[in-house]
Design a protein around this motif. Sequence first.
Motif, PDB file in Angstrom:
ATOM      1  N   ILE A  98     -15.520  25.563  57.299  1.00  0.00           N
ATOM      2  CA  ILE A  98     -16.381  26.585  56.699  1.00  0.00           C
ATOM      3  C   ILE A  98     -17.860  26.229  56.887  1.00  0.00           C
ATOM      4  O   ILE A  98     -18.650  27.035  57.395  1.00  0.00           O
ATOM      5  CB  ILE A  98     -16.064  26.771  55.208  1.00  0.00           C
ATOM      6  N   ILE A  99     -18.210  25.008  56.489  1.00  0.00           N
ATOM      7  CA  ILE A  99     -19.616  24.610  56.555  1.00  0.00           C
ATOM      8  C   ILE A  99     -20.067  24.423  58.003  1.00  0.00           C
ATOM      9  O   ILE A  99     -21.161  24.878  58.392  1.00  0.00           O
ATOM     10  CB  ILE A  99     -19.844  23.319  55.744  1.00  0.00           C
ATOM     11  N   HIS A 100     -19.259  23.777  58.831  1.00  0.00           N
ATOM     12  CA  HIS A 100     -19.655  23.511  60.219  1.00  0.00           C
ATOM     13  C   HIS A 100     -19.926  24.791  61.019  1.00  0.00           C
ATOM     14  O   HIS A 100     -20.989  24.898  61.680  1.00  0.00           O
ATOM     15  CB  HIS A 100     -18.588  22.652  60.913  1.00  0.00           C
ATOM     16  N   PRO A 101     -19.046  25.794  61.028  1.00  0.00           N
ATOM     17  CA  PRO A 101     -19.375  27.029  61.762  1.00  0.00           C
ATOM     18  C   PRO A 101     -20.621  27.730  61.222  1.00  0.00           C
ATOM     19  O   PRO A 101     -21.382  28.329  62.007  1.00  0.00           O
ATOM     20  CB  PRO A 101     -18.120  27.893  61.570  1.00  0.00           C
ATOM     21  N   TYR A 102     -20.818  27.642  59.914  1.00  0.00           N
ATOM     22  CA  TYR A 102     -21.989  28.310  59.343  1.00  0.00           C
ATOM     23  C   TYR A 102     -23.281  27.607  59.739  1.00  0.00           C
ATOM     24  O   TYR A 102     -24.286  28.256  60.058  1.00  0.00           O
ATOM     25  CB  TYR A 102     -21.850  28.357  57.828  1.00  0.00           C
ATOM     26  N   VAL A 103     -23.257  26.271  59.744  1.00  0.00           N
ATOM     27  CA  VAL A 103     -24.463  25.514  60.094  1.00  0.00           C
ATOM     28  C   VAL A 103     -24.757  25.603  61.586  1.00  0.00           C
ATOM     29  O   VAL A 103     -25.925  25.778  61.994  1.00  0.00           O
ATOM     30  CB  VAL A 103     -24.304  24.040  59.654  1.00  0.00           C
ATOM     31  N   ARG A 162     -15.356  18.097  64.292  1.00  0.00           N
ATOM     32  CA  ARG A 162     -16.542  18.734  63.744  1.00  0.00           C
ATOM     33  C   ARG A 162     -17.211  17.789  62.753  1.00  0.00           C
ATOM     34  O   ARG A 162     -16.541  17.241  61.877  1.00  0.00           O
ATOM     35  CB  ARG A 162     -16.159  20.042  63.062  1.00  0.00           C
ATOM     36  N   PHE A 163     -18.516  17.652  62.877  1.00  0.00           N
ATOM     37  CA  PHE A 163     -19.249  16.649  62.104  1.00  0.00           C
ATOM     38  C   PHE A 163     -18.654  15.257  62.325  1.00  0.00           C
ATOM     39  O   PHE A 163     -18.666  14.415  61.429  1.00  0.00           O
ATOM     40  CB  PHE A 163     -19.253  16.985  60.610  1.00  0.00           C
ATOM     41  N   TYR A 164     -18.078  15.036  63.497  1.00  0.00           N
ATOM     42  CA  TYR A 164     -17.431  13.768  63.866  1.00  0.00           C
ATOM     43  C   TYR A 164     -16.225  13.454  62.974  1.00  0.00           C
ATOM     44  O   TYR A 164     -15.794  12.297  62.884  1.00  0.00           O
ATOM     45  CB  TYR A 164     -18.428  12.600  63.820  1.00  0.00           C
ATOM     46  N   LEU A 165     -15.700  14.476  62.339  1.00  0.00           N
ATOM     47  CA  LEU A 165     -14.523  14.313  61.477  1.00  0.00           C
ATOM     48  C   LEU A 165     -13.279  14.760  62.231  1.00  0.00           C
ATOM     49  O   LEU A 165     -13.282  15.840  62.839  1.00  0.00           O
ATOM     50  CB  LEU A 165     -14.667  15.126  60.189  1.00  0.00           C
ATOM     51  N   PRO A 166     -12.208  13.977  62.235  1.00  0.00           N
ATOM     52  CA  PRO A 166     -10.973  14.391  62.922  1.00  0.00           C
ATOM     53  C   PRO A 166     -10.350  15.588  62.220  1.00  0.00           C
ATOM     54  O   PRO A 166     -10.637  15.871  61.060  1.00  0.00           O
ATOM     55  CB  PRO A 166     -10.078  13.146  62.829  1.00  0.00           C
ATOM     56  N   PRO A 167      -9.495  16.325  62.905  1.00  0.00           N
ATOM     57  CA  PRO A 167      -8.820  17.466  62.269  1.00  0.00           C
ATOM     58  C   PRO A 167      -8.034  17.047  61.027  1.00  0.00           C
ATOM     59  O   PRO A 167      -7.617  15.888  60.889  1.00  0.00           O
ATOM     60  CB  PRO A 167      -7.898  17.983  63.376  1.00  0.00           C
ATOM     61  N   SER A 168      -7.794  17.992  60.139  1.00  0.00           N
ATOM     62  CA  SER A 168      -7.118  17.687  58.874  1.00  0.00           C
ATOM     63  C   SER A 168      -5.717  17.148  59.095  1.00  0.00           C
ATOM     64  O   SER A 168      -5.260  16.254  58.359  1.00  0.00           O
ATOM     65  CB  SER A 168      -7.063  18.950  58.002  1.00  0.00           C
ATOM     66  N   PHE A 169      -5.006  17.677  60.095  1.00  0.00           N
ATOM     67  CA  PHE A 169      -3.628  17.223  60.296  1.00  0.00           C
ATOM     68  C   PHE A 169      -3.588  15.762  60.734  1.00  0.00           C
ATOM     69  O   PHE A 169      -2.616  15.049  60.462  1.00  0.00           O
ATOM     70  CB  PHE A 169      -2.921  18.124  61.309  1.00  0.00           C
ATOM     71  N   VAL A 170      -4.634  15.283  61.428  1.00  0.00           N
ATOM     72  CA  VAL A 170      -4.671  13.874  61.829  1.00  0.00           C
ATOM     73  C   VAL A 170      -4.792  12.983  60.609  1.00  0.00           C
ATOM     74  O   VAL A 170      -4.097  11.961  60.488  1.00  0.00           O
ATOM     75  CB  VAL A 170      -5.851  13.635  62.803  1.00  0.00           C
ATOM     76  N   VAL A 171      -5.653  13.370  59.671  1.00  0.00           N
ATOM     77  CA  VAL A 171      -5.807  12.595  58.433  1.00  0.00           C
ATOM     78  C   VAL A 171      -4.530  12.645  57.603  1.00  0.00           C
ATOM     79  O   VAL A 171      -4.092  11.643  57.023  1.00  0.00           O
ATOM     80  CB  VAL A 171      -7.010  13.128  57.627  1.00  0.00           C
ATOM     81  N   ALA A 172      -3.911  13.832  57.537  1.00  0.00           N
ATOM     82  CA  ALA A 172      -2.710  13.988  56.713  1.00  0.00           C
ATOM     83  C   ALA A 172      -1.523  13.220  57.274  1.00  0.00           C
ATOM     84  O   ALA A 172      -0.666  12.752  56.507  1.00  0.00           O
ATOM     85  CB  ALA A 172      -2.361  15.474  56.595  1.00  0.00           C
ATOM     86  N   LEU A 173      -1.443  13.079  58.602  1.00  0.00           N
ATOM     87  CA  LEU A 173      -0.289  12.423  59.215  1.00  0.00           C
ATOM     88  C   LEU A 173      -0.459  10.920  59.358  1.00  0.00           C
ATOM     89  O   LEU A 173       0.488  10.236  59.759  1.00  0.00           O
ATOM     90  CB  LEU A 173      -0.028  13.029  60.603  1.00  0.00           C
ATOM     91  N   ALA A 174      -1.625  10.397  59.016  1.00  0.00           N
ATOM     92  CA  ALA A 174      -1.840   8.959  59.164  1.00  0.00           C
ATOM     93  C   ALA A 174      -0.889   8.169  58.270  1.00  0.00           C
ATOM     94  O   ALA A 174      -0.223   7.216  58.728  1.00  0.00           O
ATOM     95  CB  ALA A 174      -3.297   8.617  58.839  1.00  0.00           C
ATOM     96  N   LEU A 175      -0.798   8.543  56.995  1.00  0.00           N
ATOM     97  CA  LEU A 175       0.076   7.819  56.071  1.00  0.00           C
ATOM     98  C   LEU A 175       1.550   8.006  56.395  1.00  0.00           C
ATOM     99  O   LEU A 175       2.309   7.020  56.411  1.00  0.00           O
ATOM    100  CB  LEU A 175      -0.235   8.235  54.634  1.00  0.00           C
ATOM    101  N   PRO A 176       2.051   9.240  56.648  1.00  0.00           N
ATOM    102  CA  PRO A 176       3.461   9.374  57.014  1.00  0.00           C
ATOM    103  C   PRO A 176       3.859   8.577  58.250  1.00  0.00           C
ATOM    104  O   PRO A 176       4.951   7.992  58.290  1.00  0.00           O
ATOM    105  CB  PRO A 176       3.609  10.889  57.253  1.00  0.00           C
ATOM    106  N   VAL A 177       2.987   8.535  59.245  1.00  0.00           N
ATOM    107  CA  VAL A 177       3.312   7.751  60.443  1.00  0.00           C
ATOM    108  C   VAL A 177       3.407   6.270  60.097  1.00  0.00           C
ATOM    109  O   VAL A 177       4.312   5.562  60.572  1.00  0.00           O
ATOM    110  CB  VAL A 177       2.244   7.998  61.531  1.00  0.00           C
ATOM    111  N   CYS A 178       2.508   5.781  59.248  1.00  0.00           N
ATOM    112  CA  CYS A 178       2.572   4.374  58.831  1.00  0.00           C
ATOM    113  C   CYS A 178       3.842   4.076  58.055  1.00  0.00           C
ATOM    114  O   CYS A 178       4.463   3.017  58.227  1.00  0.00           O
ATOM    115  CB  CYS A 178       1.347   4.028  57.994  1.00  0.00           C
ATOM    116  N   VAL A 179       4.256   5.004  57.209  1.00  0.00           N
ATOM    117  CA  VAL A 179       5.487   4.811  56.431  1.00  0.00           C
ATOM    118  C   VAL A 179       6.695   4.787  57.353  1.00  0.00           C
ATOM    119  O   VAL A 179       7.619   3.972  57.183  1.00  0.00           O
ATOM    120  CB  VAL A 179       5.622   5.906  55.361  1.00  0.00           C
ATOM    121  N   ILE A 180       6.729   5.674  58.333  1.00  0.00           N
ATOM    122  CA  ILE A 180       7.856   5.699  59.281  1.00  0.00           C
ATOM    123  C   ILE A 180       7.901   4.407  60.089  1.00  0.00           C
ATOM    124  O   ILE A 180       8.979   3.824  60.306  1.00  0.00           O
ATOM    125  CB  ILE A 180       7.746   6.928  60.194  1.00  0.00           C
TER     126      ILE A 180
END
Length: 511
Positions: free
Chosen positions: A257-262, A447-465
């Motif tokens: 939201i913020i990145h496209p607007y800025v 965007r803003f050098y931040l990885p996509p949300s799914f990458v952040v969300a899947l970091a912990l499940p991948v570590c658990v697996i």
Amino acid sequence: MDSISMMGDSRSPLFLSAPSSHHLRHTQACFLPNGTKSAVENPETGCLPSQSTVAILGSGDYSKCLTIRLLRSGFHVVVGSRHPKLAAQSFPHVVDVTHQEDAVMKASIVFLAIRREHYSVLWDLRHLLEGKILVDVSNNRRLNQYLESNAEYLASLLPDSIAVKGFNVISAWAMQQSCPKDASTQVFICSDSVEARQQIMELARRLNFLPVDMGTLSSSRDIENIPIQLFPGWKGPVLAAIALSIFFFAYSFVRDIIHPYVKYRQSDFYKIPLEMVNRTLPTVAITLLALVYLAGQLAAAHQLYYGTKYRHFPHWLEGWLQSRKQMGLLSFFLAVVHVVYSLCLPMRRSERYLLLNTAYQQVHANVENAWNEEEVWRVEMYVSFGIMSLGLLSLLAVTSIPSVHRTLNWREFSFIQSTLGYVALLIATFHGLLFGWKRAFEEDAYRFYLPPSFVVALALPVCVILGKVLMLLPCVARKLHQIRRGLDSSYQCLEPAGLAAHVSPERVTVM
């Protein structure tokens, strides 16, 4: 002893399990408030012993429901009230409604269906209550309202009587149900007198409740806090879910939201109510599911590190392990809501506009066939894996219901909750990977050098697996299996082997 059946229809006959027809001749039939018949033993026959008479002080709703419950179980009930003539209109005719002084004289077990503020009236009856069992059923309005529990206050007020705490977790509604299927039947009982405690527990069994021995009267404070606690086991998981939701929503808000607007002056704020929420739900759901199994892996690592299962887990890990069921159910709930939101996405007006714009651009570009084989396969597999993961989560949620759980043995329950649970996490992870596909490697996705949300969300499940794969390695699995079967390498290093069988039960932690 006769079993009294209170049917809802006044025309229903009275069902008695009497040993002989002679016994029936000494039974008096009386009518209860709902028009049904009840049976009361003739005192001259002596079929009911004297201790089957129970006194109740108080004439409120709880007293009425408790009275009917006692009548159904074959007890003779005496109700003590400050206004017996007025109170008698609300009780069955078979109940002896009298003054409080007369009521306590006729029974050795007295239920106190009055509030703590009215305990002062018992002071005048202390000589009549001497040696009698007083069952305190009162509750407070808030947690730890007084310095001492109601039962402890009662015991200090009447030291010559025997105070017992119990039945306070049973509501008046549940008390009047013959076989409550949607209410708890557990009755927590405590007293400093073992004999009195056993008597009240036996009375609870005759009332078709499940008594739980809580020990001495010092446990009464915990018992009194039970009915007024609001989901005590859910506080931590709910707070964790809220914190994760705020984090992922803010993360997506900044990126989408913020990145496209800025950068482009593009207003996408209309996405907040539906699309942004729908992006937050699955990320929180899969993170909570990963946290469920991460706790077990940390516990296994703790046992491997110390070489024993008899060492207590840290308090934070103990609480985490006990909250796994709640976190799993929250994960399932969020996944279901995510499905509902996803089904509603095509209904949006904005989606229709985007579809029309895409069609117009395709016509304007003179594109006859926009078929993308790779994209079609990605979406097909993405949706399929999502459905499979939701189906497995549904199975996990259903088997966590106590009535279903009781029908499974430990191996079946462990297979569903552990093995199928990891399969559900694995499939949900594939679902997220297929959703992201190549975007994790595209420069524009950061965007803003931040990885996509799914990458952040899947970091912990991948570590658990990956952690589960590590636990399945033969060298690790064999060692862990030996520890959970009782191997205590750390204890054997410190003490002779012959003393290993004398480990204190207080040190044992059951997985």
